[in-house]
Design a protein around this motif. Structure first.
Motif, PDB file in Angstrom:
ATOM      1  N   ASP A   1      -0.975   3.352 -11.427  1.00  0.00           N
ATOM      2  CA  ASP A   1      -2.145   3.843 -10.707  1.00  0.00           C
ATOM      3  C   ASP A   1      -3.431   3.281 -11.318  1.00  0.00           C
ATOM      4  O   ASP A   1      -3.623   3.297 -12.536  1.00  0.00           O
ATOM      5  N   GLN A   2      -4.318   2.776 -10.462  1.00  0.00           N
ATOM      6  CA  GLN A   2      -5.544   2.170 -10.944  1.00  0.00           C
ATOM      7  C   GLN A   2      -6.383   3.159 -11.736  1.00  0.00           C
ATOM      8  O   GLN A   2      -6.937   2.827 -12.788  1.00  0.00           O
TER       9      GLN A   2
ATOM     10  N   GLN B   1      -2.789  -4.718 -12.000  1.00  0.00           N
ATOM     11  CA  GLN B   1      -1.724  -3.725 -11.914  1.00  0.00           C
ATOM     12  C   GLN B   1      -0.371  -4.428 -11.891  1.00  0.00           C
ATOM     13  O   GLN B   1      -0.262  -5.581 -11.476  1.00  0.00           O
TER      14      GLN B   1
ATOM     15  N   SER C   1      -9.507  -1.970  -3.570  1.00  0.00           N
ATOM     16  CA  SER C   1      -9.186  -0.658  -4.097  1.00  0.00           C
ATOM     17  C   SER C   1     -10.458   0.184  -4.154  1.00  0.00           C
ATOM     18  O   SER C   1     -11.521  -0.243  -3.695  1.00  0.00           O
ATOM     19  N   TYR C   2     -10.319   1.360  -4.727  1.00  0.00           N
ATOM     20  CA  TYR C   2     -11.447   2.285  -4.765  1.00  0.00           C
ATOM     21  C   TYR C   2     -11.432   3.023  -6.092  1.00  0.00           C
ATOM     22  O   TYR C   2     -10.390   3.551  -6.509  1.00  0.00           O
TER      23      TYR C   2
ATOM     24  N   SER D   1     -11.721  -4.339  -6.514  1.00  0.00           N
ATOM     25  CA  SER D   1     -10.545  -5.118  -6.138  1.00  0.00           C
ATOM     26  C   SER D   1      -9.537  -5.116  -7.280  1.00  0.00           C
ATOM     27  O   SER D   1      -9.838  -4.708  -8.405  1.00  0.00           O
TER      28      SER D   1
ATOM     29  N   LEU E   1      -5.717  -7.095  -3.822  1.00  0.00           N
ATOM     30  CA  LEU E   1      -5.989  -5.974  -2.931  1.00  0.00           C
ATOM     31  C   LEU E   1      -7.360  -5.388  -3.185  1.00  0.00           C
ATOM     32  O   LEU E   1      -7.938  -5.540  -4.263  1.00  0.00           O
TER      33      LEU E   1
ATOM     34  N   ASN F   1       0.825  -1.213   0.000  1.00  0.00           N
ATOM     35  CA  ASN F   1       0.000   0.000   0.000  1.00  0.00           C
ATOM     36  C   ASN F   1       0.853   1.254   0.000  1.00  0.00           C
ATOM     37  O   ASN F   1       0.518   2.256  -0.627  1.00  0.00           O
TER      38      ASN F   1
ATOM     39  N   THR G   1     -12.405  -5.649 -11.019  1.00  0.00           N
ATOM     40  CA  THR G   1     -10.995  -5.782 -10.668  1.00  0.00           C
ATOM     41  C   THR G   1     -10.133  -5.127 -11.737  1.00  0.00           C
ATOM     42  O   THR G   1     -10.535  -5.000 -12.892  1.00  0.00           O
TER      43      THR G   1
ATOM     44  N   ASN H   1     -16.090   0.853  -4.115  1.00  0.00           N
ATOM     45  CA  ASN H   1     -15.016  -0.107  -3.860  1.00  0.00           C
ATOM     46  C   ASN H   1     -14.904  -1.119  -4.995  1.00  0.00           C
ATOM     47  O   ASN H   1     -15.900  -1.473  -5.627  1.00  0.00           O
TER      48      ASN H   1
END
Length: 920
Positions: A708-709, A751, A638-639, A660, A636, A140, A748, A658
């Motif tokens: 970065d997502q 990454q 994620s958001y 994942s 993980l 994280n 999802t 939210n």
């Protein structure tokens, strides 16, 4: 904060004084009966200073080294090595503190961040050698390879040396921002026992510690020495409800934005809330609940029926749960027990053998509210196949608790009957070293074999079995209104999985140091050495977690090893009596990624007796950690901040939601690279007044980070291999927009670790040390230590715009301390003023608009005063009292952090510490 230690210097001018202020320089006073400085120099003990492998008599280098002695630590009242290091003015943002790491993967660990470049760029040494990294990585915060400084015993410390300059040319990987070398006691005789108690004057935040040190033999007289230290430490648990009135500002408690006038309200409650508007995909098991309309359970107590804020349209009269007052843990309890032992035996002829053994056991017990269930929480990442395991976020039509006829009901609920969630971490670290040292033909040499290991057992308490929960929901066998009365109860749902981590290395090294000639300024010093190291790392999550079988719980997997072979050399060149330079070169060969060669040049020039100028330039590197480059993947949660296909086109989910993801290792990673520059001066304008001014600059490139997502989401339709195929959505949503089928939520995102970022930071360090003579009594000691950050900027990828973080949220420009000390007779009195400048309430690129900032755009400065008094009763007993934060300064109000910024500020307020020690 702890500043520089003053060492008395006389008659030898600034060349000696500068070493005292900024290098090791222990015990360098005049030799009795001598008036020749050169003769004095020959009689002084040769020592090794952090930042150099060359043993020298005066300890003087061209590099800024801060020294913290054991007496400095005792005077400060700090309870642990973590507190000592985190108080350094050079320690900046991006570190880690264990007391509140529930949202971190590195549960129960603390890391130091010199120059705000993170714990992975700060090398921690013990007695000049590496420390094994913490076996639980934290992706994280990018902390895949860092040392848990909580595990280092404070009672065994002789001194701490902090090299505030890049040092990869001397020490190899991870030393880009500097080095912290913790020197433990060695040649100790007799015995010493001590204990310390500390607590907040308003209650809570207690710590207790005790230590016993024994030693026998005098190496110079008896030809042998052995010593051992036992150190134990305990920190009390603090629940937020017990300190809420002190740490939560009324502006948060009364804010409609922060849910309601009730502190920390959540819709996930022991008595459920129900919602209409459910969409469900039978093939994947994914579901979506529209929470814009709903009702509370009839069993909800009247005083928990709260109208939620305007985020919901219209405001809902739902059942609420006060996370802050009912369940939140503010400080986790911790226990540590450590043993350190050192022995050395002289064999004659300048040859001796030595050994070290250290064993540490640390436990940390974190607690959080019971597992929530329902709307927005249906997906749990499955690391085994890269997919997502789903639990319905709703009760099917006909479920005994469903209040809506002939349709499914969304739900928000909390499994209070299962119990409070917990994470118990048991971390054990050990280190065994044997070696030999001596002097042959005028050359000092040393060789050693060391094995170090860190293991962690991470126990998750009161978790929910995902298969059992899914079956219970679909079959109606769990009664959400009366949890003890269903066919399935807490006993069938509850599981307590355990992860296991291990990091270790075995290393052998050898080095020599001596003289190879002379220059006009004196003898040329040279050092050279080799090191071979085998590193291993594995983290094995509980199979039930890794395969998605534990509801709302993830854990990464790592398996890898590698070999490292290094060679280094160094020259100390006294070009003239006033001009000295240091040249260093190191080559490291890693079996996984290849080689790195790092040079360093440092120069010191004293044109005047009262003035010394110094400068340095060096290259640095950080090898990809085994978590980043070996067999590793981490599912993980994620958001999604912004979904272009839902919010951008249909105005749905504009508050975010939210999801994942999974972060995967990349075997093609290259090392991070850095360049460090330093330019400074040391001056003694008047007798007994030392001033230093050092400009420093670090440029780090090729940074290892995962993409970065949000960037991947924004580029969802791109054909670029970096972005293509990485965003996976749920089936089409037919509920959110009546009469339309819109893209489903993002389930999802895949990454990957890449080399893509840059960071540049520059600033100035200022120190001042003096003694003011006082007639008929001891002199007054005055020490100033200050760091000013002129610029901290970050570039996410090549070609993108730089973001300046200096002065933004969590990135203060100025940090420093001033200490006054006076030791008349048996007394030792100290006062330390600590200051941290304010900063903006916004992060880089944000504007201070909207209700979340509560009208506050700037965080106030934070200034505290620490007082200490010690009394020495003869040579045996010392009693000490510390009043930390004597003025009871409160944490500055941070609008986006309702429970306070505990990385920068002390929530305990005024604290009283009492300690006693006895020599025997």
């Amino acid at each position: 904060m702890i500043g520089h230690t003053w060492h008395r210097q006389r008659r030898h001018g600034l060349a000696w004084a500068a070493a005292a202020c900024c290098s090791l320089a222990q015990a360098q006073g005049s030799v009795p009966g001598s008036t020749d400085p050169a003769a004095d120099l020959e009689k002084l003990e040769r020592i090794t200073v952090t930042g150099s492998n060359i043993r020298r008599a005066d300890g003087e280098t061209a590099l800024p080294v801060q020294v913290i002695t054991a007496e400095d630590i005792r005077r400060s009242g700090k309870a642990s090595v973590t507190e000592v290091l985190q108080s350094l003015s050079a320690n900046g943002a991006n570190g880690l503190t264990d007391s509140a790491s529930f949202n971190s993967f590195a549960y129960g660990a603390s890391g130091i961040s010199l120059r705000s470049l993170g714990p992975t760029s700060t090398l921690i040494l013990v007695n000049g050698r590496r420390v094994v990294p913490y076996s639980v990585p934290d992706i994280n915060n990018g902390l895949t390879n860092f040392v848990n400084v909580d595990a280092i015993p404070s009672a065994a410390i002789q001194r701490i040396e902090v090299l505030k300059d890049g040092a990869s040319a001397i020490y190899g990987s991870d030393a880009m921002a500097g080095v912290v070398n913790i020197i433990l006691r060695k040649d100790f005789q007799g015995g010493e026992a001590g204990a310390q108690l500390r607590t907040s004057m308003d209650g809570g935040f207690g710590t207790q510690s005790a230590a016993l040190t024994v030693g026998r033999g005098d190496l110079a007289r008896d030809g042998w020495n052995w010593m051992a230290t036992l150190d134990v430490f305990h920190r009390d648990e603090v629940m937020l409800r017990d300190v809420a009135s002190r740490v939560i500002d009324p502006r948060h408690r009364d804010s409609s934005f922060y849910y309601t006038g009730r502190a920390g309200t959540s819709r996930f409650t022991p008595t459920p809330n129900y919602y209409g508007g459910v969409s469900f995909d039978p093939q994947s098991g994914a579901s979506f609940v529209n929470t814009r309309s709903g009702r509370a359970s009839a069993n909800c107590p009247a005083d928990q029926r709260w109208a939620f804020n305007s985020t919901f349209t219209p405001s809902l009269n739902l059942c609420g749960y006060s996370y802050w007052t009912d369940a939140a843990q503010y400080v986790s309890p911790m226990e540590r027990a450590s043993i350190f032992s050192h022995g050395e035996l002289a064999l004659g002829g300048g040859l001796s053998v030595f050994g070290e053994l250290s064993l540490n056991r640390l436990t940390n017990h974190q607690r959080d509210w019971p597992v929530p269930f329902g709307a927005g929480l249906g997906a749990t990442p499955n690391g085994r196949d890269g997919g997502v395991a789903y639990v319905p976020q709703f009760l099917p039509a006909g479920h005994p608790n469903n209040p809506f006829p002939n349709q499914p009901a969304g739900i928000t609920y909390q499994f209070a009957d299962v119990g409070m969630q917990g994470i118990d971490v048991t971390n054990q670290a050990g280190r065994l070293l044997v070696g030999a040292r001596g002097t042959t033909a005028g050359w000092d040499w040393e060789t050693a074999l060391m094995h170090a290991q860190d293991t962690a057992e991470v126990s998750y308490l009161n978790r929910i079995s995902l298969p059992a929960l899914r079956d219970a929901v679909l079959s109606g066998s769990y009664d959400f209104e009366h949890p003890t009365q269903g066919r399935v109860t807490a006993a069938q749902l509850r599981i307590n999985p355990i992860d296991h981590g291990r990091a270790s290395f075995t290393a052998v090294d050898a080095k020599v140091s001596g003289e190879i000639g002379r220059l006009p300024g004196g003898p040329i010093g040279m050092a050279a050495g080799i090191e071979a190291r085998h590193e291993q790392r594995n983290y094995h999550p509980d199979e039930r977690i890794y395969s998605g079988g534990v509801y709302l719980q993830v854990a990464g997997r790592t398996e890898g090893s590698r070999n490292v072979v290094s060679a280094f050399s160094e020259l100390s060149l006294p070009i003239t009596k006033t001009l000295q330079s240091q040249l260093a070169l190191r080559a490291d060969r890693y079996s996984d990624y290849g080689s790195s060669v790092t040079p360093k040049l440092a120069v010191a020039w004293a044109p005047l007796r009262q003035l010394k100028l110094r400068g340095s330039v060096s290259r640095g590197f950080r090898a990809p950690s085994l978590n980043e480059s070996a067999s590793s993947d981490t599912p993980l949660f994620s958001y999604v901040d912004f979904d272009p296909q839902r919010c951008g086109q249909f105005n749905v989910d504009c508050d975010g939601y939210n999801n994942s993801g999974v972060v995967k290792a990349n075997k093609n990673l290259k090392p991070e690279r850095s360049t460090a520059y330093g330019l400074g001066l040391v001056t003694e304008p008047v007798r007994d007044l030392l001033l230093t001014l050092d400009y420093w600059e670090f440029r780090r490139r090729n940074e290892i980070t995962f993409v970065d997502q949000q960037l991947l989401i924004n580029q969802e339709g791109s054909n670029d291999p970096l972005y293509a195929g990485r965003v996976h959505r749920l089936p089409a949503d037919t509920e959110s927009v009546p009469g339309q089928s819109i893209p489903g939520r993002i389930a999802t995102v895949d990454q990957l670790y890449l080399n893509r970022g840059r960071t540049e930071v520059r600033g100035v360090d200022v120190t001042a040390s003096t003694r003011l003579a006082m007639s008929g009594t001891a002199p007054l000691r005055i020490n100033l230590d200050m760091t000013y950050v002129d610029r901290y900027r970050v570039q996410s990828a090549e070609g993108e715009a730089w973001q300046v973080w200096t002065g933004t949220l969590g990135f203060p420009r100025l940090r420093g301390s001033m200490n006054l000390g006076w030791s008349p007779g048996p007394w030792d009195l100290n006062a330390t003023l600590n200051h941290l400048s304010g900063f903006a309430a916004t992060q880089a690129g944000q504007t201070c608009t909207g209700t979340r900032y509560l009208g506050v755009c700037d965080i106030a400065p934070y200034t505290t005063l620490d007082l200490a008094a010690a009394y020495r009763a003869g040579t045996a007993w010392t009693v000490r009292v510390n009043l930390i934060n004597a003025t009871n300064a409160h944490m500055p109000f941070t609008p986006t952090q309702p429970t306070g910024n505990r990385y920068w500020y002390a929530a305990a307020g005024r604290q009283l510490g009492v300690s006693a020690s006895h020599r025997f």
